[in-house]
Structures are given as C-alpha cells and as structure tokens.
Design a protein around this motif. Structure first.
Motif, PDB file in Angstrom:
ATOM      1  N   ALA A 103       0.805  -1.217   0.000  1.00  0.00           N
ATOM      2  CA  ALA A 103       0.000   0.000   0.000  1.00  0.00           C
ATOM      3  C   ALA A 103       0.838   1.268   0.000  1.00  0.00           C
ATOM      4  CB  ALA A 103      -0.939  -0.006   1.217  1.00  0.00           C
ATOM      5  N   ARG A 147      -1.626  -7.404  -3.375  1.00  0.00           N
ATOM      6  CA  ARG A 147      -2.002  -8.593  -2.617  1.00  0.00           C
ATOM      7  C   ARG A 147      -1.745  -8.364  -1.141  1.00  0.00           C
ATOM      8  NH1 ARG A 147      -0.097 -13.710  -0.808  1.00  0.00           N
ATOM      9  NH2 ARG A 147      -1.507 -15.417  -1.398  1.00  0.00           N
ATOM     10  N   LEU A 148      -2.740  -8.678  -0.325  1.00  0.00           N
ATOM     11  CA  LEU A 148      -2.552  -8.607   1.118  1.00  0.00           C
ATOM     12  C   LEU A 148      -1.688  -9.777   1.573  1.00  0.00           C
ATOM     13  CD1 LEU A 148      -6.009  -7.692   2.698  1.00  0.00           C
ATOM     14  CD2 LEU A 148      -4.105  -6.175   2.146  1.00  0.00           C
ATOM     15  N   VAL A 179      -4.253  -0.096   3.245  1.00  0.00           N
ATOM     16  CA  VAL A 179      -4.646   0.149   1.855  1.00  0.00           C
ATOM     17  C   VAL A 179      -5.691   1.252   1.786  1.00  0.00           C
ATOM     18  CG1 VAL A 179      -5.768  -0.852  -0.175  1.00  0.00           C
ATOM     19  CG2 VAL A 179      -4.105  -2.200   1.113  1.00  0.00           C
ATOM     20  N   LEU A 191     -11.838  -3.373   3.979  1.00  0.00           N
ATOM     21  CA  LEU A 191     -11.883  -3.014   2.560  1.00  0.00           C
ATOM     22  C   LEU A 191     -13.240  -2.463   2.149  1.00  0.00           C
ATOM     23  CD1 LEU A 191      -9.958  -6.065   1.034  1.00  0.00           C
ATOM     24  CD2 LEU A 191      -9.063  -3.768   1.504  1.00  0.00           C
ATOM     25  N   GLU A 203      -3.584  -2.988  -8.585  1.00  0.00           N
ATOM     26  CA  GLU A 203      -3.862  -4.226  -7.846  1.00  0.00           C
ATOM     27  C   GLU A 203      -2.691  -4.524  -6.921  1.00  0.00           C
ATOM     28  OE1 GLU A 203      -5.012  -7.510 -10.250  1.00  0.00           O
ATOM     29  OE2 GLU A 203      -6.732  -6.457 -11.111  1.00  0.00           O
ATOM     30  N   VAL A 246     -12.639   0.078  -3.694  1.00  0.00           N
ATOM     31  CA  VAL A 246     -11.952  -1.202  -3.582  1.00  0.00           C
ATOM     32  C   VAL A 246     -12.794  -2.345  -4.157  1.00  0.00           C
ATOM     33  CG1 VAL A 246     -11.177  -2.964  -1.930  1.00  0.00           C
ATOM     34  CG2 VAL A 246     -10.476  -0.589  -1.644  1.00  0.00           C
ATOM     35  N   ALA A 266      -5.133  -4.388   5.388  1.00  0.00           N
ATOM     36  CA  ALA A 266      -6.248  -3.867   4.596  1.00  0.00           C
ATOM     37  C   ALA A 266      -6.554  -2.422   4.980  1.00  0.00           C
ATOM     38  CB  ALA A 266      -7.483  -4.737   4.801  1.00  0.00           C
ATOM     39  N   VAL A 311      -7.811  -5.683  -4.418  1.00  0.00           N
ATOM     40  CA  VAL A 311      -6.978  -6.176  -3.312  1.00  0.00           C
ATOM     41  C   VAL A 311      -7.198  -7.678  -3.192  1.00  0.00           C
ATOM     42  CG1 VAL A 311      -6.454  -5.981  -0.867  1.00  0.00           C
ATOM     43  CG2 VAL A 311      -7.204  -3.955  -2.151  1.00  0.00           C
TER      44      VAL A 311
END
Length: 264
Positions: free
Chosen positions: A51, A75-76, A88, A124, A73, A130, A85, A103
């Motif tokens: 993020a 990835r957590l 982000v 999110l 895009e 999102v 999250a 995400v």
C-alpha cells in the motif's frame, strides 16, 4: 510483453472488444508495454510492494501521456490481514475517485485464518473504490478452491456490498475438468449465477451447488429466465483476470450468450 500488447490491441479492436477490459501488467513491465504499443494503453498495474507505494506508482504512470490508468492491484500478506487492509484504505485517501483498487486476499480454509479474512473484508468494504480479488486457479490442484470455499468468499463480499473479481483458471463459462491437467476448473457463468442465487436469498450451499453445475444448457436456461438478476450480479462480480481472451469469448459464442454487437 510486446506480444501481449499486440494481442490485446487486436482483442480490443475485434467485434467482441466490448467485453475485453484493460491490459493487466506488473508495474515493472509497463515500460516495455508502452514501447511496444501503437496507441495509448488502457492499463491496470499490479504493484507488488504494498500500500505504501500506491501513490508513487500512480503518479509515475499517469505522468506518461501514453497511459490510461484504470486501476491498481496488490495482494494482502502478513499475519494481520485486517491491519494491512486498513493501510490500503488509508493509502487511497489522496488517489483519484475514479481509480479502482483490486486487493487480493490469500486463500485459506483454516477456520482461524478465515476470521482474519473477514476482518480484512470489513476494512476493505469501508472504501467504495476497492474491489476484493480472489484466486481460483494455478499450477497445482490445491490452487483451485472448491465450490464451498468460493461460495463463502462470494457471500462474504455480498454481505459487505463489496464488489469482487476472480483471477486464474476461469477460461470457460461452465465448470469443467481440464483435459491436460485433470484439474476441476470453475466456470465464470457458474459464478455469475451463484452470485444471483445468493442475492436472491439462497444459502451458501445453494450457491455451491450452482458453482458445481457442469451442464451448460441448464446454466444458459437459468441465465435467460432472469436477465435483471444477471445485471445485479454483475454489479458485484466485476471481472475475471485471464491469460486467455479467445477461450472465454469462444465459449460465450458457443452458448449463444455473446453477440458481435457492442453492448448486446
């Protein structure tokens, strides 16, 4: 990268171009893509570092007049998905309202981990830009979630009014076994109709049964009986990420679900 750009430009110019979205590329491949492009590129960029770099990546890409940036895009990861999250969401404060951020949540069937996933989805869902992302395939059989797991993810997103996209393993409209690998692959038409099922008050078990359906004629009949439900489902199920464009398009033509006319 050059071959991917040329193919994407051809897909977007074809009669079925209205169903083909932006080209999805890792951030570090964008330069090569622009060198190969004949016109400005509609892009979604994958940012692997998290993020904290979203703003700098956005500013760098949009400074180039050849880029039309539609989304980012990421990835957590980590032990605390909810906290990541939340980071982000905070990072989006200064980004344009029209920019969409997908995400990706890591897959897990562990009960304790599932609670962390739900808390992450709660975070999110607080940001309307999102879209939650879930992986539905890969290079091993274990990379493919079963119908119960996928139904649970879809239901969790719908409960939070959080749109979602799916990526990998969705080349065909109807659930099938891959002839080369033997892997059971999800169908994107199954996903649309499972989403309809949940929106109409069905249970996760009901949705899982729809996800497991392998008779395309059954799915097409259901799809044709309630087009309004499909529209509602598509507000939630936004897109698939696929390394194949021609296979999904050919499948929709075969099932009689795709016209050559844009918007049909």
């Amino acid at each position: 990268v050059a071959a991917a750009v040329a193919a994407h430009e051809g897909y977007r110019a074809a009669s079925y171009g209205h169903v083909v979205g932006p080209l999805v590329l890792p951030v570090d491949a964008v330069g090569k893509a622009l060198d190969a492009a004949r016109a400005p590129l509609d892009l979604i960029a994958i940012e692997p570092t998290g993020a904290g770099s979203l703003r700098s990546v956005h500013d760098r890409l949009t400074a180039d007049s050849r880029v039309s940036l539609h989304g980012l895009e990421l990835r957590l990861a980590g032990d605390d998905l909810a906290a990541n999250a939340a980071r982000v969401v905070v990072a989006l404060i200064d980004l344009p309202d029209q920019l969409r951020i997908a995400v990706e949540l890591p897959r897990s069937t562990d009960v304790a981990a599932a609670a962390g996933h739900l808390r992450a989805l709660d975070e999110l869902a607080a940001e309307e830009r999102v879209v939650a992302k879930y992986r539905t395939g890969g290079e091993t059989a274990e990379a493919f979630p079963d119908a119960t797991e996928l139904a649970a993810f879809i239901d969790a997103c719908l409960d939070r009014e959080l749109p979602f996209k799916l990526t990998a393993g969705l080349h065909c409209a109807v659930r099938y076994d891959d002839s080369g690998t033997g892997f059971a692959c999800h169908g994107f038409l199954n996903v649309v109709l499972a989403t309809c099922t949940l929106l109409d008050g069905g249970s996760r078990a009901d949705a899982a049964r729809v996800l497991d359906e392998r008779d395309g004629s059954v799915l097409v009949d259901v799809a044709r009986t309630n087009p309004d439900a499909l529209v509602r489902a598509r507000r939630a199920f936004r897109s698939i990420g696929s390394c194949s464009v021609l296979e999904p398009v050919a499948d929709l033509h075969r099932l009689g679900l795709l016209s050559n006319a844009a918007g049909a």
